[in-house]
Design a protein around this motif. Structure first.
Motif, PDB file in Angstrom:
ATOM      1  N   ALA A  19      64.159   2.255 -18.662  1.00  0.00           N
ATOM      2  CA  ALA A  19      64.982   1.566 -19.777  1.00  0.00           C
ATOM      3  C   ALA A  19      63.954   0.166 -19.685  1.00  0.00           C
ATOM      4  O   ALA A  19      63.573  -0.395 -18.703  1.00  0.00           O
ATOM      5  N   GLU A  20      63.893  -0.192 -20.758  1.00  0.00           N
ATOM      6  CA  GLU A  20      63.121  -1.533 -21.191  1.00  0.00           C
ATOM      7  C   GLU A  20      63.930  -2.602 -21.773  1.00  0.00           C
ATOM      8  O   GLU A  20      64.904  -2.394 -22.524  1.00  0.00           O
ATOM      9  N   ALA A  21      64.081  -3.758 -21.327  1.00  0.00           N
ATOM     10  CA  ALA A  21      64.641  -4.845 -22.022  1.00  0.00           C
ATOM     11  C   ALA A  21      63.887  -6.045 -21.957  1.00  0.00           C
ATOM     12  O   ALA A  21      63.395  -6.358 -20.977  1.00  0.00           O
TER      13      ALA A  21
ATOM     14  N   PHE B  22      74.861   2.751 -19.262  1.00  0.00           N
ATOM     15  CA  PHE B  22      74.983   3.978 -19.835  1.00  0.00           C
ATOM     16  C   PHE B  22      74.249   5.187 -18.935  1.00  0.00           C
ATOM     17  O   PHE B  22      74.662   6.099 -18.967  1.00  0.00           O
ATOM     18  N   LEU B  23      73.275   4.754 -18.479  1.00  0.00           N
ATOM     19  CA  LEU B  23      72.525   5.858 -17.535  1.00  0.00           C
ATOM     20  C   LEU B  23      73.481   6.523 -16.587  1.00  0.00           C
ATOM     21  O   LEU B  23      73.358   7.532 -16.136  1.00  0.00           O
TER      22      LEU B  23
ATOM     23  N   HIS C  31      69.870  -6.030 -20.037  1.00  0.00           N
ATOM     24  CA  HIS C  31      69.431  -4.511 -19.504  1.00  0.00           C
ATOM     25  C   HIS C  31      70.682  -3.819 -19.166  1.00  0.00           C
ATOM     26  O   HIS C  31      70.620  -2.459 -19.010  1.00  0.00           O
ATOM     27  N   ILE C  32      71.547  -4.418 -18.609  1.00  0.00           N
ATOM     28  CA  ILE C  32      72.720  -3.709 -17.886  1.00  0.00           C
ATOM     29  C   ILE C  32      73.355  -2.894 -18.869  1.00  0.00           C
ATOM     30  O   ILE C  32      74.167  -1.834 -18.617  1.00  0.00           O
ATOM     31  N   HIS C  33      73.381  -3.169 -20.265  1.00  0.00           N
ATOM     32  CA  HIS C  33      73.843  -1.961 -21.202  1.00  0.00           C
ATOM     33  C   HIS C  33      73.398  -0.772 -20.985  1.00  0.00           C
ATOM     34  O   HIS C  33      74.023   0.430 -20.924  1.00  0.00           O
TER      35      HIS C  33
ATOM     36  N   VAL D 228      86.363  -3.020 -18.785  1.00  0.00           N
ATOM     37  CA  VAL D 228      85.249  -4.027 -19.176  1.00  0.00           C
ATOM     38  C   VAL D 228      84.594  -3.522 -20.384  1.00  0.00           C
ATOM     39  O   VAL D 228      84.365  -2.549 -20.587  1.00  0.00           O
ATOM     40  N   GLY D 229      83.974  -4.431 -21.011  1.00  0.00           N
ATOM     41  CA  GLY D 229      83.416  -4.502 -22.265  1.00  0.00           C
ATOM     42  C   GLY D 229      81.978  -4.028 -22.247  1.00  0.00           C
ATOM     43  O   GLY D 229      80.981  -4.470 -22.845  1.00  0.00           O
ATOM     44  N   GLN D 230      81.903  -2.825 -21.524  1.00  0.00           N
ATOM     45  CA  GLN D 230      80.455  -2.239 -21.801  1.00  0.00           C
ATOM     46  C   GLN D 230      80.453  -1.247 -22.910  1.00  0.00           C
ATOM     47  O   GLN D 230      80.534  -0.102 -22.652  1.00  0.00           O
ATOM     48  N   VAL D 231      80.334  -1.787 -24.078  1.00  0.00           N
ATOM     49  CA  VAL D 231      80.714  -1.285 -25.253  1.00  0.00           C
ATOM     50  C   VAL D 231      79.506  -0.114 -25.897  1.00  0.00           C
ATOM     51  O   VAL D 231      79.902   0.685 -26.691  1.00  0.00           O
ATOM     52  N   VAL D 232      78.541   0.023 -25.348  1.00  0.00           N
ATOM     53  CA  VAL D 232      77.496   1.053 -25.504  1.00  0.00           C
ATOM     54  C   VAL D 232      78.332   2.421 -25.170  1.00  0.00           C
ATOM     55  O   VAL D 232      78.011   3.522 -26.213  1.00  0.00           O
ATOM     56  N   ARG D 233      79.083   2.494 -24.485  1.00  0.00           N
ATOM     57  CA  ARG D 233      79.955   3.795 -23.869  1.00  0.00           C
ATOM     58  C   ARG D 233      80.708   3.897 -25.207  1.00  0.00           C
ATOM     59  O   ARG D 233      81.155   5.256 -25.249  1.00  0.00           O
ATOM     60  N   MET D 234      81.015   3.386 -26.236  1.00  0.00           N
ATOM     61  CA  MET D 234      81.719   3.592 -27.311  1.00  0.00           C
ATOM     62  C   MET D 234      81.018   3.763 -28.521  1.00  0.00           C
ATOM     63  O   MET D 234      81.650   3.823 -29.442  1.00  0.00           O
ATOM     64  N   MET D 235      79.635   3.378 -28.534  1.00  0.00           N
ATOM     65  CA  MET D 235      78.818   3.682 -29.818  1.00  0.00           C
ATOM     66  C   MET D 235      78.776   5.056 -30.125  1.00  0.00           C
ATOM     67  O   MET D 235      78.327   5.893 -29.138  1.00  0.00           O
TER      68      MET D 235
END
Length: 338
Positions: free
Chosen positions: A225-227, A186-187, A180-182, A121-128
Motif C-alpha cells: 500500500a502506498e500513500a 481495508f487490508l 494511508h489508514i484507509h 467509525v468512519g472508515q468509509v472505504v469499507r462501504m465503497m
C-alpha cells in the motif's frame, strides 16, 4: 432522531449532505451544529437551516437536545469529544482516525465498555462499491484464490485544514494516520492482521512522513500500500487497487475512464457493472471528496443498526482502534528509517 455535528469542515459538510438525502426516508434531522469558525457555521446552516448553532463542541454535547453526534474535528481532538459524548449517553459517529495515540485507543475502548455507547467509525472505504466488490470476489473465490494485492492513495498537497493541522505530525499523525489508514483498514478488513510488515517512507525536513510504501504478508498473500499527500497542488486525487487472482486480475482506478476492469486469463476483458445504493456528486464540501454515495451508505448502515438495535459489525470502534494501532506501528518504523 436528532443529530448534532461537531466540526463543519469538509467531512462535516459531506456528512450533512448524506444526512439530508437520508432524511427523505428516515425521521432524522441535524438539530445542532458546532464550529469555532463563523464561515463554517454559516455553511452548515445553509444546508440545515433550522439547526441550533454552537461555537464549541462541548457546549453542543452538554446543551443540545440530540441523540447522536458526529465528530468531524481534526484528528487530535477526536478522543476527548468522543469520550464526553459517550459519557453523556449519546450515539457517536467518529471520523477516522479514531485517535493518534495508544493511550487514547485504550481510553476510547474503556469509555465504550463503561457506557455501552453505540459507536461507528468512519472508515468509509469499507462501504465503497469497488472495494466491497473485491471483498466479495475474495470470499467467493470465483476467480480462484487471491495471490497479491496492491493499493494506492495519492494526493496533492494537503494544506487546507483548520490552522494547517494536517502539516503537524502531532495533530494529524502524518500521511500514515490520515491517508494511508484507509488502505490499512481495508487490508485488515479483508485479510486480517498481517504476518509481517516492512515500511519505506520519505520524510520532509521536519522529519514528518510525506510518502509511505508498506509491504505486507498475509499468509500466502503478498500486499503493498502506498500513500502520498504532498504532490503539487494540481495533482488530482487518485485511489485504486490491483488484485491478482489465480484466474483474473482486477484493476480499479478512481480516475480511470473505466474505473473497474477485469482481465481474465483467457484474454477476455470485462467491465463489471456495480449497482450503487445512492449516486450523487456534490462539491459543496470544498475538498477532494465529491461522491456522496459511500457516505450515504455508511450513515444509512449506522441508522439501521441504531433503529433496529443490531450489532455494528462492519465499522465498530474496535476495528477503528485496530487500524490505528497498525498505523502507529508503521509510523514508528517510518520515523526510525534513515
Amino acid at each position: 432522531m436528532r443529530v448534532g455535528i461537531i466540526g463543519c469542515g469538509g467531512m462535516g459538510v459531506t456528512h450533512m449532505l448524506s444526512l439530508k438525502a437520508l432524511a427523505a426516508d428516515y425521521k432524522i434531522e441535524v438539530a445542532a451544529i458546532a464550529d469555532v469558525r463563523e464561515a463554517a457555521r454559516e455553511k452548515a446552516l445553509s444546508i440545515w437551516t433550522e439547526a441550533a448553532a454552537f461555537w464549541e463542541g462541548m457546549e453542543l454535547i452538554e446543551r443540545a437536545e440530540v441523540e447522536m453526534v458526529l465528530i468531524c474535528l481534526p484528528s487530535y481532538l477526536h478522543t476527548k469529544y468522543a469520550v464526553k459524548a459517550m459519557e453523556k449517553g449519546l450515539n457517536v459517529f467518529l471520523e477516522k482516525p479514531v485517535c493518534l495515540k495508544e493511550e487514547d485507543c485504550r481510553l476510547l475502548l474503556k469509555a465504550q465498555e463503561e457506557t455501552g455507547a453505540r459507536v461507528l467509525v468512519g472508515q468509509v472505504v469499507r462501504m465503497m462499491d469497488e472495494y466491497r466488490y473485491l471483498k466479495e470476489l475474495i470470499k467467493s473465490r470465483v476467480y480462484g484464490k487471491l495471490q497479491s494485492l496492491t493499493l494506492w492513495r495519492l494526493s496533492g498537497m494537503v494544506d487546507w485544514g483548520f490552522e494547517n493541522w494536517f502539516r503537524d505530525l502531532e495533530r494529524s499523525g502524518s500521511v500514515v494516520l490520515d491517508l494511508h489508514i484507509h488502505d490499512v483498514d481495508f487490508l485488515r478488513y479483508i485479510l486480517g492482521e498481517p504476518d509481517s510488515v516492512q515500511v519505506n517512507a520519505r520524510k520532509n525536513k521536519e522529519g514528518m512522513p510525506e510518502q509511505i510504501v508498506t509491504q505486507y504478508r498475509f499468509g500466502e498473500v503478498i500486499a503493498s500500500a502506498e500513500a502520498i499527500w504532498d504532490n503539487p497542488k494540481g495533482f488530482p486525487f487518485e485511489a485504486g487497487y490491483r488484485a491478482v487472482f489465480e484466474e483474473a486480475t482486477i484493476l480499479f482506478n478512481s480516475n480511470g475512464k473505466d474505473k473497474l476492469i477485469e482481465y481474465h486469463r483467457g484474454g477476455e476483458v470485462k467491465l463489471p457493472h456495480l449497482s450503487s445504493e445512492y449516486q450523487v456528486t456534490n462539491s459543496t464540501a470544498g475538498i477532494n471528496i465529491s461522491e456522496i454515495g459511500p457516505y450515504y451508505t455508511e450513515m444509512k448502515y449506522f441508522l439501521d443498526c441504531l433503529t433496529e438495535k443490531k450489532e455494528i459489525e462492519v465499522l465498530p470502534l474496535s476495528e477503528g482502534v485496530g487500524s490505528v494501532r497498525l498505523c502507529l506501528k508503521e509510523l514508528e518504523m517510518a520515523l526510525n528509517n534513515n
